[in-house]
Write an enzyme that holds these catalytic residues in place. Structure first.
Site, PDB file in Angstrom:
ATOM      1  N   ASP A 147       0.844  -1.186   0.000  1.00  0.00           N
ATOM      2  CA  ASP A 147       0.000   0.000   0.000  1.00  0.00           C
ATOM      3  C   ASP A 147       0.881   1.239   0.000  1.00  0.00           C
ATOM      4  OD1 ASP A 147      -2.425   1.299  -0.192  1.00  0.00           O
ATOM      5  OD2 ASP A 147      -2.949   1.089   1.909  1.00  0.00           O
ATOM      6  N   GLY A 148       0.284   2.333  -0.462  1.00  0.00           N
ATOM      7  CA  GLY A 148       0.943   3.625  -0.466  1.00  0.00           C
ATOM      8  C   GLY A 148       0.033   4.660   0.145  1.00  0.00           C
TER       9      GLY A 148
ATOM     10  N   GLU B  65       2.385   4.016  -4.171  1.00  0.00           N
ATOM     11  CA  GLU B  65       1.901   2.674  -4.516  1.00  0.00           C
ATOM     12  C   GLU B  65       2.952   1.902  -5.318  1.00  0.00           C
ATOM     13  OE1 GLU B  65      -0.813   1.224  -3.434  1.00  0.00           O
ATOM     14  OE2 GLU B  65      -2.217   2.822  -2.906  1.00  0.00           O
TER      15      GLU B  65
ATOM     16  N   ASP C  62      -4.397  -2.730  -3.381  1.00  0.00           N
ATOM     17  CA  ASP C  62      -5.679  -2.081  -3.645  1.00  0.00           C
ATOM     18  C   ASP C  62      -5.547  -1.015  -4.726  1.00  0.00           C
ATOM     19  OD1 ASP C  62      -4.458   0.042  -2.314  1.00  0.00           O
ATOM     20  OD2 ASP C  62      -5.744  -0.078  -0.554  1.00  0.00           O
TER      21      ASP C  62
ATOM     22  N   HIS D 253      -9.576  -0.869   2.344  1.00  0.00           N
ATOM     23  CA  HIS D 253     -10.382  -0.402   3.481  1.00  0.00           C
ATOM     24  C   HIS D 253     -11.666  -1.215   3.655  1.00  0.00           C
ATOM     25  CE1 HIS D 253      -7.504   2.826   3.409  1.00  0.00           C
ATOM     26  NE2 HIS D 253      -7.828   3.069   2.170  1.00  0.00           N
TER      27      HIS D 253
ATOM     28  N   ASP E 200      -1.644  -0.384   5.007  1.00  0.00           N
ATOM     29  CA  ASP E 200      -2.172   0.979   5.005  1.00  0.00           C
ATOM     30  C   ASP E 200      -1.686   1.753   6.235  1.00  0.00           C
ATOM     31  OD1 ASP E 200      -4.122   3.061   3.993  1.00  0.00           O
ATOM     32  OD2 ASP E 200      -4.995   2.664   5.963  1.00  0.00           O
TER      33      ASP E 200
END
Length: 178
Positions: free
Chosen positions: A7-8, A43, A65, A121, A131
């Site tokens: 994640d970023g 990301e 994601d 999320h 995250d």
């Protein structure tokens, strides 16, 4: 198979402090931040760092994601390379250095790399952990701290493709460089 979630995070997009993270489903993880970036840079950085940190013959499954990062790394990259690193409309590829780094890391990795999109999320444990780590790294970068944290990893961040960042920590507590 090794499964890693990435994640970023970007606190203000574009130009805000950004963080990246990967979480191996075995529990190891790494994260880092930059003072100014974009969500896309964060990301892509997470994907690149995950690949570099997991060399070897086992298949590597990266869960993200970010459809942008997945498509950059697995769909669009072949066409961009064929067209001299230009887009279908003839423009320059955005975040070219990161895209080329990912392409090179995949090509140099002995085992196959596959990508899987997960909805962000939505309670996926490993996506949520990545995250949190990316957000923490972005906030540290905003404070001016250059931080890379690694926990429980068996191989160094950046193994095999380039020197590991100077601030890589071997424990859960980050090292800070000013």
């Amino acid at each position: 198979m090794i499964t890693v979630s990435t994640d970023g995070s970007c606190l203000r997009n574009p130009g805000g402090a950004s963080g990246w993270a990967w979480v191996n489903h075995d529990g190891s993880s790494a994260s880092g931040g930059i003072a100014s970036g974009t969500n896309q840079v964060a990301e892509l950085s997470a994907v690149l760092e995950a690949i570099l940190a997991h060399p070897g013959p086992e298949e590597l499954r990266i869960e993200s994601d970010s459809q942008y990062a997945i498509k950059c790394a697995s769909v669009w990259v072949a066409g961009w390379k064929r067209k001299g690193w230009r887009t279908a409309s003839g423009g320059p590829v955005q975040n070219l250095e990161l895209v080329q780094g990912i392409e090179r890391a995949i090509a140099e990795r002995e085992g196959k790399v596959v990508f899987h999109w997960v909805r962000g999320h939505q309670g996926d444990h490993f996506n949520e952990k990545a995250d949190v780590l990316a957000g923490t790294a972005a906030r540290a970068a905003k404070r001016g701290d250059v931080v890379v944290t690694r926990t429980g990893a068996t191989t160094p961040v950046g193994a095999g493709a380039r020197p590991a960042p100077a601030a890589v920590a071997a424990a859960a507590e980050p090292d800070f460089l000013f």
